[in-house]
Design a protein around this motif. Structure first.
Motif, PDB file in Angstrom:
ATOM      1  N   ASP A  27     -23.504  -8.866  19.122  1.00  0.00           N
ATOM      2  CA  ASP A  27     -22.509  -8.738  20.193  1.00  0.00           C
ATOM      3  C   ASP A  27     -22.206 -10.068  20.874  1.00  0.00           C
ATOM      4  OD1 ASP A  27     -22.046  -6.005  19.876  1.00  0.00           O
ATOM      5  OD2 ASP A  27     -23.791  -5.485  21.106  1.00  0.00           O
ATOM      6  N   THR A  56     -24.549  -7.703  14.238  1.00  0.00           N
ATOM      7  CA  THR A  56     -24.149  -6.650  15.171  1.00  0.00           C
ATOM      8  C   THR A  56     -24.057  -5.300  14.473  1.00  0.00           C
ATOM      9  OG1 THR A  56     -22.910  -8.261  16.482  1.00  0.00           O
ATOM     10  CG2 THR A  56     -22.373  -5.939  16.819  1.00  0.00           C
ATOM     11  N   GLU A  57     -23.368  -5.275  13.353  1.00  0.00           N
ATOM     12  CA  GLU A  57     -23.180  -4.012  12.635  1.00  0.00           C
ATOM     13  C   GLU A  57     -24.513  -3.469  12.116  1.00  0.00           C
ATOM     14  OE1 GLU A  57     -20.672  -2.544   8.801  1.00  0.00           O
ATOM     15  OE2 GLU A  57     -19.689  -3.946  10.149  1.00  0.00           O
ATOM     16  N   GLU A  60     -26.438  -1.982  15.100  1.00  0.00           N
ATOM     17  CA  GLU A  60     -25.903  -0.701  15.555  1.00  0.00           C
ATOM     18  C   GLU A  60     -26.136   0.407  14.538  1.00  0.00           C
ATOM     19  OE1 GLU A  60     -21.868  -1.596  16.517  1.00  0.00           O
ATOM     20  OE2 GLU A  60     -22.422  -2.668  18.345  1.00  0.00           O
ATOM     21  N   ASP A  61     -26.043   0.074  13.257  1.00  0.00           N
ATOM     22  CA  ASP A  61     -26.263   1.080  12.213  1.00  0.00           C
ATOM     23  C   ASP A  61     -27.704   1.570  12.175  1.00  0.00           C
ATOM     24  OD1 ASP A  61     -23.636   0.915  11.504  1.00  0.00           O
ATOM     25  OD2 ASP A  61     -23.963  -0.288   9.695  1.00  0.00           O
ATOM     26  N   HIS A  64     -30.966   1.733  17.089  1.00  0.00           N
ATOM     27  CA  HIS A  64     -32.062   1.273  17.944  1.00  0.00           C
ATOM     28  C   HIS A  64     -32.100   2.058  19.263  1.00  0.00           C
ATOM     29  CE1 HIS A  64     -31.960  -2.211  15.230  1.00  0.00           C
ATOM     30  NE2 HIS A  64     -33.240  -2.302  15.545  1.00  0.00           N
ATOM     31  N   LYS A  69     -33.110  -2.122  22.912  1.00  0.00           N
ATOM     32  CA  LYS A  69     -31.975  -2.891  23.425  1.00  0.00           C
ATOM     33  C   LYS A  69     -32.378  -3.663  24.684  1.00  0.00           C
ATOM     34  CE  LYS A  69     -28.649   0.256  21.401  1.00  0.00           C
ATOM     35  NZ  LYS A  69     -27.691   1.328  21.593  1.00  0.00           N
TER      36      LYS A  69
END
Length: 131
Positions: A27, A56-57, A60-61, A64, A69
């Protein structure tokens, strides 16, 4: 707009892709995960696979948790300097997957085609009713 964090180019990040220096971008922020490799629940190989690039991807995939985070803040060393991002580096490390991106966009913006179909049905009924 001035920033209080250190800015890194994608070229700088791409050089930090080993077990001794493991940086990732998530991000738009740069994280040094070198000291976290042994503690990562998924193993160090998962993190090393994303080292030196925009992860990033991948992050997110993986789905988490919120605590994961929150933990990220401790490893943030700066931000990605988007003004100097080299297209060759980003395209070399991240293959373009247009069909997947289109699929993701249609999942995200599903309301537009549904609205168009709905309006078309209503207009059709009104047109047939007048006949």
């Amino acid at each position: 707009m001035p920033t209080l964090t250190k800015l890194f180019t994608m070229q700088e990040v791409s050089k930090q892709n080993s077990k001794d220096n493991c940086w990732v971008v998530i991000d738009g922020k740069v994280y040094d995960l070198t000291l976290y490799l042994d503690d990562h629940p998924g193993g160090d190989d998962v993190v090393l696979a994303a080292a030196g690039r925009d992860a990033t991807e991948d992050f997110e995939d993986a789905g988490h948790s919120n605590s994961a985070k929150d933990l990220m803040g401790a490893f943030c060393i700066g931000e990605l300097d988007v003004d100097t991002t080299s297209p060759e580096i980003t395209s070399k490390n991240q293959p373009l997957d247009y069909p997947q991106k289109i699929k993701d966009l249609t999942k995200e913006y599903w309301a537009v085609p549904v609205a168009v179909v709905g309006i078309s049905v209503v207009v059709g009924f009104l047109y047939l009713r007048k006949k």
